[in-house]
Write an enzyme that holds these catalytic residues in place. Sequence first.
Site, PDB file in Angstrom:
ATOM      1  N   GLY A 115       0.819  -1.209   0.000  1.00  0.00           N
ATOM      2  CA  GLY A 115       0.000   0.000   0.000  1.00  0.00           C
ATOM      3  C   GLY A 115       0.849   1.252   0.000  1.00  0.00           C
ATOM      4  N   ASN A 116       0.218   2.378   0.251  1.00  0.00           N
ATOM      5  CA  ASN A 116       0.950   3.639   0.313  1.00  0.00           C
ATOM      6  C   ASN A 116       0.315   4.559   1.352  1.00  0.00           C
ATOM      7  OD1 ASN A 116      -1.031   5.542  -1.080  1.00  0.00           O
ATOM      8  ND2 ASN A 116      -0.835   3.894  -2.596  1.00  0.00           N
ATOM      9  N   ARG A 117       0.903   5.715   1.565  1.00  0.00           N
ATOM     10  CA  ARG A 117       0.513   6.563   2.690  1.00  0.00           C
ATOM     11  C   ARG A 117      -0.594   7.559   2.380  1.00  0.00           C
ATOM     12  NH1 ARG A 117       4.244   5.846   6.668  1.00  0.00           N
ATOM     13  NH2 ARG A 117       6.317   5.186   5.998  1.00  0.00           N
TER      14      ARG A 117
END
Length: 226
Positions: A33-35
């Site tokens: 995933g990412n932020r």
Amino acid sequence: RVLSGRGLDLAGRHVVVSAGGTREAIDPVRFIGNRSSGLQGYALARTAVARGAEVTLVSANVGLPDPAGAKVVRVDSARRLREAVLSAAGHADAVVMAAAVADFRPVRQSDTKIKKSSGEPEPVHLTKNPDVLAELGEIRRAAAFPRVLVGFAAETDDVLANGRAKLERKGCDLLVVNQVGENLAFGTPDNAAVVLSADGGSVEIPRGPKEDLADVVWDLVVARLS
Ligand code: CTP
Ligand code: CA
């Protein structure tokens, strides 16, 4: 209630906003995933509703309340986001890609939870995801529709040069370039950016609420729709 003082200048327009960050499954319990928090995309959706637009919000893994008056389509992976955005874009005047779309996904997704077992872990092999914004740029080149395409880019270095190249590569009209770092962008209520346009222009947006940045983006979209 119109908060921005811009009136209902998006009335009769359908806009699509993507928000959040995609998750690419490794197995049933793990993902890459990412932020991205979704705050900027949700601010874009709220301000567009306030200005009278019909809004489809394609939301990837965002833990925020649905913006009142927007149609929210929930997606998980980049491929699902692509399906939702392309299907909504068919009857959209503008598409704003604020979502952080994963560039890569695991080649294989295990149907069962990967166990620790003995020995070294198996490497996770990655493959490229479709580039939704670039695809919209291609569609628009052929069909002249959707009329306005907006991308977002978070850059850490050579911000303007990278942004300009990216705008051209993707075939979009506007690219909102954030500088990541110094407590800006991810998960914070404030943002600062430069909006580059395909005609060579640029608008600097000083640090401020994500709603303010959203309203400037819609100002630029409205100018291109009228
Ligand atoms: N984007 C997209 N599909 C992807 C990747 C990105 O539609 N698979 C969109 C994003 O939503 C954003 C814009 O493209 O609006 C720019 O994303 P960014 O990650 O900055 O660009 P990339 O082309 O992926 O380049 P980079 O190597 O810098 O990540
Ligand atoms: Ca990327």
